[in-house]
Design a protein around this motif. Structure first.
Motif, PDB file in Angstrom:
ATOM      1  N   SER A  78       8.945  23.913  61.954  1.00 23.57           N
ATOM      2  CA  SER A  78       9.142  22.585  61.799  1.00 23.57           C
ATOM      3  C   SER A  78       8.205  21.544  62.783  1.00 23.57           C
ATOM      4  O   SER A  78       7.019  21.576  63.405  1.00 23.57           O
ATOM      5  CB  SER A  78       9.933  22.198  61.218  1.00 23.57           C
ATOM      6  N   ASN A  79       9.072  22.766  64.681  1.00 24.66           N
ATOM      7  CA  ASN A  79       8.457  21.986  65.702  1.00 24.66           C
ATOM      8  C   ASN A  79       8.596  23.619  66.329  1.00 24.66           C
ATOM      9  O   ASN A  79       9.406  23.754  66.765  1.00 24.66           O
ATOM     10  CB  ASN A  79       9.261  21.154  65.831  1.00 24.66           C
ATOM     11  N   THR A  80       7.371  23.714  66.826  1.00 22.31           N
ATOM     12  CA  THR A  80       7.548  25.407  67.431  1.00 22.31           C
ATOM     13  C   THR A  80       7.944  24.870  69.320  1.00 22.31           C
ATOM     14  O   THR A  80       8.304  25.817  69.846  1.00 22.31           O
ATOM     15  CB  THR A  80       5.690  26.036  67.629  1.00 22.31           C
ATOM     16  N   SER A  81       7.449  23.234  69.419  1.00 23.14           N
ATOM     17  CA  SER A  81       7.953  23.836  71.080  1.00 23.14           C
ATOM     18  C   SER A  81       9.772  23.521  70.803  1.00 23.14           C
ATOM     19  O   SER A  81      10.528  24.378  71.658  1.00 23.14           O
ATOM     20  CB  SER A  81       7.589  22.015  71.413  1.00 23.14           C
ATOM     21  N   LYS A  82      10.486  22.922  69.530  1.00 21.99           N
ATOM     22  CA  LYS A  82      12.029  22.989  69.241  1.00 21.99           C
ATOM     23  C   LYS A  82      12.304  23.886  68.497  1.00 21.99           C
ATOM     24  O   LYS A  82      13.605  24.411  68.717  1.00 21.99           O
ATOM     25  CB  LYS A  82      12.359  21.816  69.068  1.00 21.99           C
ATOM     26  N   GLY A  83      11.614  25.184  68.415  1.00 23.69           N
ATOM     27  CA  GLY A  83      12.174  25.980  67.648  1.00 23.69           C
ATOM     28  C   GLY A  83      13.114  25.618  66.149  1.00 23.69           C
ATOM     29  O   GLY A  83      14.050  26.592  65.999  1.00 23.69           O
ATOM     30  N   THR A  84      12.948  24.696  66.290  1.00 22.55           N
ATOM     31  CA  THR A  84      13.049  24.567  64.199  1.00 22.55           C
ATOM     32  C   THR A  84      12.708  24.904  63.257  1.00 22.55           C
ATOM     33  O   THR A  84      12.045  25.129  63.123  1.00 22.55           O
ATOM     34  CB  THR A  84      13.537  22.767  64.643  1.00 22.55           C
ATOM     35  N   LYS A  85      13.947  25.114  62.505  1.00 21.86           N
ATOM     36  CA  LYS A  85      14.127  25.873  60.931  1.00 21.86           C
ATOM     37  C   LYS A  85      12.283  24.875  60.581  1.00 21.86           C
ATOM     38  O   LYS A  85      12.690  23.766  60.768  1.00 21.86           O
ATOM     39  CB  LYS A  85      14.622  26.090  60.048  1.00 21.86           C
ATOM     40  N   GLY A  86      11.588  25.434  60.143  1.00 27.30           N
ATOM     41  CA  GLY A  86      10.416  24.512  58.899  1.00 27.30           C
ATOM     42  C   GLY A  86      11.415  24.076  57.745  1.00 27.30           C
ATOM     43  O   GLY A  86      12.331  24.809  57.067  1.00 27.30           O
ATOM     44  N   CYS A  87      10.659  23.631  57.010  1.00 27.74           N
ATOM     45  CA  CYS A  87      11.678  22.964  55.559  1.00 27.74           C
ATOM     46  C   CYS A  87      11.886  23.952  54.637  1.00 27.74           C
ATOM     47  O   CYS A  87      12.725  23.822  53.213  1.00 27.74           O
ATOM     48  CB  CYS A  87      11.156  21.676  54.977  1.00 27.74           C
ATOM     49  N   PHE A  88      10.742  24.912  54.733  1.00 23.37           N
ATOM     50  CA  PHE A  88      10.972  25.970  53.144  1.00 23.37           C
ATOM     51  C   PHE A  88      12.262  26.695  53.640  1.00 23.37           C
ATOM     52  O   PHE A  88      12.601  26.774  52.650  1.00 23.37           O
ATOM     53  CB  PHE A  88       9.588  27.044  52.845  1.00 23.37           C
ATOM     54  N   TYR A  89      12.899  27.232  55.256  1.00 23.69           N
ATOM     55  CA  TYR A  89      14.051  27.619  55.394  1.00 23.69           C
ATOM     56  C   TYR A  89      15.433  26.950  55.378  1.00 23.69           C
ATOM     57  O   TYR A  89      16.662  26.924  55.168  1.00 23.69           O
ATOM     58  CB  TYR A  89      14.298  28.641  56.210  1.00 23.69           C
ATOM     59  N   ALA A  90      14.715  25.251  55.940  1.00 17.25           N
ATOM     60  CA  ALA A  90      16.088  24.518  56.251  1.00 17.25           C
ATOM     61  C   ALA A  90      16.625  23.240  54.801  1.00 17.25           C
ATOM     62  O   ALA A  90      17.334  23.551  55.171  1.00 17.25           O
ATOM     63  CB  ALA A  90      15.343  23.443  57.055  1.00 17.25           C
ATOM     64  N   THR A  91      16.020  22.851  53.769  1.00 14.68           N
ATOM     65  CA  THR A  91      15.555  22.584  52.547  1.00 14.68           C
ATOM     66  C   THR A  91      16.962  22.935  52.418  1.00 14.68           C
ATOM     67  O   THR A  91      17.172  24.694  52.234  1.00 14.68           O
ATOM     68  CB  THR A  91      14.830  22.598  51.610  1.00 14.68           C
ATOM     69  N   LYS A  92      18.280  22.460  51.514  1.00 15.89           N
ATOM     70  CA  LYS A  92      19.121  22.758  50.704  1.00 15.89           C
ATOM     71  C   LYS A  92      19.290  22.250  49.482  1.00 15.89           C
ATOM     72  O   LYS A  92      20.066  22.317  49.148  1.00 15.89           O
ATOM     73  CB  LYS A  92      20.061  22.397  51.197  1.00 15.89           C
ATOM     74  N   SER A  93      17.915  22.274  49.393  1.00 19.60           N
ATOM     75  CA  SER A  93      18.198  21.292  48.083  1.00 19.60           C
ATOM     76  C   SER A  93      18.051  22.434  46.492  1.00 19.60           C
ATOM     77  O   SER A  93      17.993  23.748  46.847  1.00 19.60           O
ATOM     78  CB  SER A  93      16.526  20.632  47.425  1.00 19.60           C
ATOM     79  N   ASP A  94      18.002  21.639  45.802  1.00 20.00           N
ATOM     80  CA  ASP A  94      17.556  23.030  44.223  1.00 20.00           C
ATOM     81  C   ASP A  94      16.866  23.612  44.521  1.00 20.00           C
ATOM     82  O   ASP A  94      16.054  24.446  43.851  1.00 20.00           O
ATOM     83  CB  ASP A  94      18.875  22.234  42.921  1.00 20.00           C
ATOM     84  N   TYR A  95      15.364  22.924  44.268  1.00 19.48           N
ATOM     85  CA  TYR A  95      13.872  22.888  44.258  1.00 19.48           C
ATOM     86  C   TYR A  95      13.086  21.723  45.178  1.00 19.48           C
ATOM     87  O   TYR A  95      13.864  21.523  45.715  1.00 19.48           O
ATOM     88  CB  TYR A  95      13.906  21.815  42.482  1.00 19.48           C
ATOM     89  N   ILE A  96      11.862  22.927  45.324  1.00 21.60           N
ATOM     90  CA  ILE A  96      10.967  22.521  46.029  1.00 21.60           C
ATOM     91  C   ILE A  96       9.743  22.508  45.040  1.00 21.60           C
ATOM     92  O   ILE A  96       9.421  23.164  44.245  1.00 21.60           O
ATOM     93  CB  ILE A  96      10.461  24.041  46.910  1.00 21.60           C
ATOM     94  N   PHE A  97       9.954  21.130  44.895  1.00 24.59           N
ATOM     95  CA  PHE A  97       8.686  20.431  44.250  1.00 24.59           C
ATOM     96  C   PHE A  97       6.923  20.855  44.656  1.00 24.59           C
ATOM     97  O   PHE A  97       7.007  19.247  45.874  1.00 24.59           O
ATOM     98  CB  PHE A  97       8.664  18.705  43.902  1.00 24.59           C
ATOM     99  N   TYR A  98       7.026  21.873  44.724  1.00 22.86           N
ATOM    100  CA  TYR A  98       5.311  21.538  45.948  1.00 22.86           C
ATOM    101  C   TYR A  98       4.066  21.040  44.781  1.00 22.86           C
ATOM    102  O   TYR A  98       3.250  21.474  43.725  1.00 22.86           O
ATOM    103  CB  TYR A  98       5.121  23.356  45.828  1.00 22.86           C
ATOM    104  N   TYR A  99       3.526  19.518  44.988  1.00 24.39           N
ATOM    105  CA  TYR A  99       2.867  19.150  44.752  1.00 24.39           C
ATOM    106  C   TYR A  99       1.227  18.953  45.315  1.00 24.39           C
ATOM    107  O   TYR A  99       1.080  18.764  46.007  1.00 24.39           O
ATOM    108  CB  TYR A  99       2.995  17.737  44.433  1.00 24.39           C
TER     109      TYR A  99
END
Length: 172
Positions: A78-99
């Motif tokens: 999600s932020n290359t400077s900080k090296g944070t996980k992107g939402c596709f890997y970070a989310t703990k949701s049951d579903y990703i609603f890709y609209y």
């Protein structure tokens, strides 16, 4: 590939997407709570909580404005400077609603199955970087993700596709 992504516009797309998805879910009997502003859910990358008939599901929303792309943009950082996980890997949701907003098409992706599949297959897909800038063009940060063919992910996991054109009474 570097794209400009004006933060204000991105937030606007996300708000519109959340509103349209909420309206749709509520019309089908779900009680929906938008938790985007709740810190506890932000940590989990969850946007909506929906309840119906004793079932509760959590949802991460991705709003995409590309009409004719054959791909999903699966954010891995999600932020290359900080090296944070992107939402596709970070989310703990049951579903990703890709609209896909321009074609009024909602893809309901089971999160855990998609995450597992992408971890095993991400090297097969082109990595792209997207710059996020302010309204005056000033650079804020970049994120990265993989351009994953929709057909590949749909073959690997059970992606449900909902045509919002009928729901919104939009002529084809």
């Amino acid at each position: 590939m570097n794209n400009k992504n004006y933060f204000k516009n991105s937030n606007n797309y996300a708000e519109i997407g959340a509103a349209e998805i909420t309206k749709y879910l509520e019309s089908t009997g779900w009680n929906v709570t938008n938790v985007e502003g709740d810190k506890a859910y932000q940590i989990l990358d969850i946007d909506l909580v929906a309840e119906k008939d004793g079932e509760t599901v959590t949802i991460e929303i991705k709003a995409d404005t590309y009409k004719n792309t054959p791909n999903y943009f699966c954010e891995t950082v999600s932020n290359t400077s900080k090296g944070t996980k992107g939402c596709f890997y970070a989310t703990k949701s049951d579903y990703i609603f890709y609209y896909f907003m321009e074609k009024y098409e909602l893809h309901v992706i089971p999160t855990q199955e998609a995450q597992t599949w992408l971890r095993l297959n991400e090297s097969n897909y082109k990595e792209v970087s997207v710059k996020t800038t302010g309204s005056k063009g000033e650079f804020w940060y970049s994120n990265q993700g993989r351009l994953v063919k929709q057909s590949d992910l749909q073959s690997a996991v059970d992606v449900q596709i909902i045509d919002f054109k009928q729901y919104f009474n939009i002529a084809c």
